[in-house]
Design a protein around this motif. Structure first.
Motif, PDB file in Angstrom:
ATOM      1  N   ARG A 111       0.831  -1.205   0.000  1.00 20.98           N
ATOM      2  CA  ARG A 111       0.000   0.000   0.000  1.00 20.98           C
ATOM      3  C   ARG A 111       0.864   1.252   0.000  1.00 20.98           C
ATOM      4  O   ARG A 111       2.047   1.223   0.369  1.00 20.98           O
ATOM      5  N   LEU A 112       0.250   2.346  -0.424  1.00 19.07           N
ATOM      6  CA  LEU A 112       0.866   3.667  -0.349  1.00 19.07           C
ATOM      7  C   LEU A 112       0.358   4.350   0.912  1.00 19.07           C
ATOM      8  O   LEU A 112      -0.856   4.514   1.089  1.00 19.07           O
ATOM      9  N   ALA A 113       1.266   4.756   1.769  1.00 21.88           N
ATOM     10  CA  ALA A 113       0.911   5.400   3.037  1.00 21.88           C
ATOM     11  C   ALA A 113       1.295   6.875   2.969  1.00 21.88           C
ATOM     12  O   ALA A 113       2.493   7.202   2.968  1.00 21.88           O
ATOM     13  N   PRO A 114       0.318   7.802   2.873  1.00 22.42           N
ATOM     14  CA  PRO A 114       0.663   9.221   2.832  1.00 22.42           C
ATOM     15  C   PRO A 114       1.416   9.664   4.078  1.00 22.42           C
ATOM     16  O   PRO A 114       1.119   9.232   5.190  1.00 22.42           O
ATOM     17  N   VAL A 115       2.414  10.511   3.874  1.00 18.99           N
ATOM     18  CA  VAL A 115       3.188  11.092   4.975  1.00 18.99           C
ATOM     19  C   VAL A 115       2.720  12.527   5.116  1.00 18.99           C
ATOM     20  O   VAL A 115       2.957  13.346   4.236  1.00 18.99           O
ATOM     21  N   ARG A 116       2.072  12.866   6.219  1.00 21.19           N
ATOM     22  CA  ARG A 116       1.469  14.186   6.347  1.00 21.19           C
ATOM     23  C   ARG A 116       2.231  15.038   7.362  1.00 21.19           C
ATOM     24  O   ARG A 116       3.344  15.459   7.103  1.00 21.19           O
ATOM     25  N   ALA A 117       1.659  15.293   8.510  1.00 18.44           N
ATOM     26  CA  ALA A 117       2.247  16.270   9.430  1.00 18.44           C
ATOM     27  C   ALA A 117       3.156  15.655  10.482  1.00 18.44           C
ATOM     28  O   ALA A 117       3.650  16.360  11.349  1.00 18.44           O
ATOM     29  N   ASP A 118       3.395  14.354  10.435  1.00 28.67           N
ATOM     30  CA  ASP A 118       4.240  13.702  11.429  1.00 28.67           C
ATOM     31  C   ASP A 118       5.701  14.042  11.142  1.00 28.67           C
ATOM     32  O   ASP A 118       6.288  13.571  10.164  1.00 28.67           O
ATOM     33  N   ALA A 119       6.312  14.874  12.008  1.00 26.52           N
ATOM     34  CA  ALA A 119       7.672  15.345  11.759  1.00 26.52           C
ATOM     35  C   ALA A 119       8.668  14.199  11.695  1.00 26.52           C
ATOM     36  O   ALA A 119       9.607  14.214  10.890  1.00 26.52           O
ATOM     37  N   ALA A 120       8.484  13.180  12.533  1.00 30.80           N
ATOM     38  CA  ALA A 120       9.411  12.050  12.534  1.00 30.80           C
ATOM     39  C   ALA A 120       9.317  11.273  11.228  1.00 30.80           C
ATOM     40  O   ALA A 120      10.332  10.855  10.660  1.00 30.80           O
ATOM     41  N   ALA A 121       8.089  11.064  10.736  1.00 30.96           N
ATOM     42  CA  ALA A 121       7.907  10.329   9.479  1.00 30.96           C
ATOM     43  C   ALA A 121       8.471  11.126   8.304  1.00 30.96           C
ATOM     44  O   ALA A 121       9.082  10.560   7.391  1.00 30.96           O
ATOM     45  N   VAL A 122       8.268  12.448   8.324  1.00 31.90           N
ATOM     46  CA  VAL A 122       8.813  13.296   7.270  1.00 31.90           C
ATOM     47  C   VAL A 122      10.339  13.215   7.267  1.00 31.90           C
ATOM     48  O   VAL A 122      10.972  13.087   6.215  1.00 31.90           O
ATOM     49  N   ALA A 123      10.953  13.301   8.450  1.00 33.32           N
ATOM     50  CA  ALA A 123      12.410  13.211   8.546  1.00 33.32           C
ATOM     51  C   ALA A 123      12.911  11.867   8.047  1.00 33.32           C
ATOM     52  O   ALA A 123      13.941  11.786   7.362  1.00 33.32           O
ATOM     53  N   GLN A 124      12.189  10.799   8.362  1.00 34.76           N
ATOM     54  CA  GLN A 124      12.585   9.465   7.905  1.00 34.76           C
ATOM     55  C   GLN A 124      12.477   9.370   6.390  1.00 34.76           C
ATOM     56  O   GLN A 124      13.370   8.827   5.723  1.00 34.76           O
ATOM     57  N   TRP A 125      11.382   9.898   5.826  1.00 34.23           N
ATOM     58  CA  TRP A 125      11.199   9.886   4.366  1.00 34.23           C
ATOM     59  C   TRP A 125      12.314  10.696   3.698  1.00 34.23           C
ATOM     60  O   TRP A 125      12.941  10.223   2.738  1.00 34.23           O
ATOM     61  N   ASN A 126      12.568  11.902   4.207  1.00 35.38           N
ATOM     62  CA  ASN A 126      13.610  12.756   3.615  1.00 35.38           C
ATOM     63  C   ASN A 126      14.971  12.065   3.633  1.00 35.38           C
ATOM     64  O   ASN A 126      15.729  12.122   2.659  1.00 35.38           O
ATOM     65  N   ALA A 127      15.288  11.431   4.771  1.00 37.60           N
ATOM     66  CA  ALA A 127      16.591  10.786   4.905  1.00 37.60           C
ATOM     67  C   ALA A 127      16.738   9.625   3.929  1.00 37.60           C
ATOM     68  O   ALA A 127      17.800   9.428   3.321  1.00 37.60           O
ATOM     69  N   ALA A 128      15.666   8.847   3.760  1.00 34.35           N
ATOM     70  CA  ALA A 128      15.737   7.690   2.865  1.00 34.35           C
ATOM     71  C   ALA A 128      15.927   8.128   1.416  1.00 34.35           C
ATOM     72  O   ALA A 128      16.752   7.564   0.683  1.00 34.35           O
ATOM     73  N   VAL A 129      15.178   9.149   0.988  1.00 29.04           N
ATOM     74  CA  VAL A 129      15.287   9.607  -0.400  1.00 29.04           C
ATOM     75  C   VAL A 129      16.637  10.276  -0.633  1.00 29.04           C
ATOM     76  O   VAL A 129      17.268  10.101  -1.683  1.00 29.04           O
ATOM     77  N   ALA A 130      17.101  11.073   0.348  1.00 31.07           N
ATOM     78  CA  ALA A 130      18.410  11.712   0.207  1.00 31.07           C
ATOM     79  C   ALA A 130      19.518  10.672   0.089  1.00 31.07           C
ATOM     80  O   ALA A 130      20.503  10.876  -0.648  1.00 31.07           O
ATOM     81  N   ARG A 131      19.372   9.548   0.781  1.00 31.18           N
ATOM     82  CA  ARG A 131      20.424   8.532   0.766  1.00 31.18           C
ATOM     83  C   ARG A 131      20.378   7.672  -0.490  1.00 31.18           C
ATOM     84  O   ARG A 131      21.432   7.368  -1.071  1.00 31.18           O
ATOM     85  N   TRP A 132      19.185   7.284  -0.941  1.00 27.54           N
ATOM     86  CA  TRP A 132      19.098   6.227  -1.937  1.00 27.54           C
ATOM     87  C   TRP A 132      18.623   6.672  -3.322  1.00 27.54           C
ATOM     88  O   TRP A 132      18.800   5.936  -4.288  1.00 27.54           O
ATOM     89  N   HIS A 133      17.994   7.828  -3.423  1.00 32.24           N
ATOM     90  CA  HIS A 133      17.541   8.236  -4.763  1.00 32.24           C
ATOM     91  C   HIS A 133      18.714   8.821  -5.541  1.00 32.24           C
ATOM     92  O   HIS A 133      19.508   9.591  -4.979  1.00 32.24           O
ATOM     93  N   PRO A 134      18.858   8.498  -6.833  1.00 31.89           N
ATOM     94  CA  PRO A 134      19.986   9.026  -7.620  1.00 31.89           C
ATOM     95  C   PRO A 134      20.063  10.549  -7.647  1.00 31.89           C
ATOM     96  O   PRO A 134      21.159  11.106  -7.768  1.00 31.89           O
ATOM     97  N   LEU A 135      18.931  11.228  -7.543  1.00 29.44           N
ATOM     98  CA  LEU A 135      18.923  12.690  -7.554  1.00 29.44           C
ATOM     99  C   LEU A 135      19.042  13.280  -6.158  1.00 29.44           C
ATOM    100  O   LEU A 135      19.112  14.507  -6.014  1.00 29.44           O
ATOM    101  N   GLY A 136      19.032  12.428  -5.129  1.00 33.08           N
ATOM    102  CA  GLY A 136      19.075  12.944  -3.769  1.00 33.08           C
ATOM    103  C   GLY A 136      17.786  13.662  -3.428  1.00 33.08           C
ATOM    104  O   GLY A 136      16.763  13.535  -4.108  1.00 33.08           O
ATOM    105  N   TYR A 137      17.828  14.463  -2.369  1.00 32.41           N
ATOM    106  CA  TYR A 137      16.651  15.229  -1.960  1.00 32.41           C
ATOM    107  C   TYR A 137      17.087  16.376  -1.074  1.00 32.41           C
ATOM    108  O   TYR A 137      17.773  16.171  -0.071  1.00 32.41           O
ATOM    109  N   LYS A 138      16.705  17.592  -1.461  1.00 33.16           N
ATOM    110  CA  LYS A 138      17.034  18.784  -0.680  1.00 33.16           C
ATOM    111  C   LYS A 138      15.793  19.529  -0.224  1.00 33.16           C
ATOM    112  O   LYS A 138      15.867  20.660   0.218  1.00 33.16           O
ATOM    113  N   GLY A 139      14.628  18.895  -0.332  1.00 35.82           N
ATOM    114  CA  GLY A 139      13.397  19.529   0.109  1.00 35.82           C
ATOM    115  C   GLY A 139      12.533  19.948  -1.058  1.00 35.82           C
ATOM    116  O   GLY A 139      12.962  19.961  -2.215  1.00 35.82           O
TER     117      GLY A 139
END
Length: 299
Positions: A111-139
């Motif tokens: 399933r797709l789980a939306p990430v909304r206002a949970d700061a911890a979940a947002v930080a976890q999502w940001n960290a994962a994409v910054a680490r593993w996506h070829p384009l990284g993530y800066k916000g």
């Protein structure tokens, strides 16, 4: 003070045409849930309004929006009361995960789980994409929606939807847009700007399965989160590294390629490798509604 002319206007040395003022009014009307700063940042991107160093002129844009509001041309969201910022948890250190292999059916419900206002979940999502996506993530700013791709308690990947590319010849021609109808309706097009299956997840057909689920649920998710429903998804694929197989399998259409160059800001162009442009309509009436001169006001 009576209603003033819709344009042209001049602010901080920039002349805004009647058409640009109309586009600003349309964007403000479509995004009532954005705060003033995010609204200004989004408009800077749409208008290509940058300093000589490439920074968005957010402060100048906020001033200009307040002038337009005083003239009765836009209705801005209320000013937010300053609050002591809540501490944002640090980006978690992601341990080396256990490999996940096998057939799709063995994962159980994905399933797709939306990430909304949970700061911890947002930080976890940001960290994962910054680490593993070829384009990284800066916000990201403006309207957007993050998802985790999950199966039970396992996170399998991440997905991000954000605003569409401002102008794209192959897409605009395919839709049937001129500049005016593009400005009126572009908010209804979403860009799949990040799509990541974690490198330790090796499950055939998972990516196309996720994209199919996204197409079925994104209109309801976006309506709940932002108050209107999108009509079209777009994404870009670098053919030097990927074939777009999962998009094709999920029913997306390949329109062609970007030109590889464009206007980064007034007087400054950019050049990059051409990208494939893939699209996925979300409604049977998508073209009729995207080409409506008014832009439409219904969800």
């Amino acid at each position: 003070m009576g209603a003033m002319s819709p344009g042209p206007w001049v602010h901080c040395g920039r002349v805004f045409s009647v058409e640009e003022i109309a586009g600003i009014r349309q964007t403000v009307a479509w995004l009532p849930r954005l705060g003033r700063r995010e609204l200004a940042a989004t408009l800077c991107e749409h208008l290509q309004w940058y300093t000589v160093t490439g920074a968005a002129k957010v402060h100048a844009c906020r001033e200009f929006l307040e002038r337009l509001e005083a003239a009765g041309l836009v209705a801005l969201p209320p000013l937010q009361v300053a609050r002591r910022p809540r501490p944002v948890p640090p980006a978690p250190v992601v341990a080396a995960p256990m490999p996940i292999h096998g057939p799709l059916a063995a994962l159980g419900p994905v399933r797709l789980a939306p990430v909304r206002a949970d700061a911890a979940a947002v930080a976890q999502w940001n960290a994962a994409v910054a680490r593993w996506h070829p384009l990284g993530y800066k916000g990201a700013f403006g309207y957007r929606l993050r998802y985790f791709i999950t199966a039970g308690e396992q996170h399998l990947g991440c997905l991000l939807l954000a605003g569409a590319a401002r102008a794209l010849a192959v897409r605009d021609h395919w839709i049937g847009w001129d500049a005016q109808t593009r400005r009126a309706n572009q908010v209804r097009v979403l860009n799949n700007s990040r799509f990541l299956i974690f490198p330790h997840v090796q499950v055939p057909h998972l990516a196309s399965h996720v994209l199919g689920q996204l197409a079925r649920r994104v209109r309801a998710d976006w309506l709940e989160h932002w108050g209107f429903a999108p009509l079209l998804l777009e994404t870009f694929v670098d053919p030097r590294h990927y074939a777009g197989t999962c998009y094709r399998a999920a029913g997306w259409e390949l329109l062609g390629e970007t030109s590889g160059s464009g206007l980064a800001r007034p007087g400054r162009t950019y050049h990059s490798a051409p990208r494939q442009v893939w699209v996925k309509p979300l409604s049977a009436q998508w073209r009729e509604r995207l080409c409506a001169a008014s832009g439409g006001t219904t969800p």
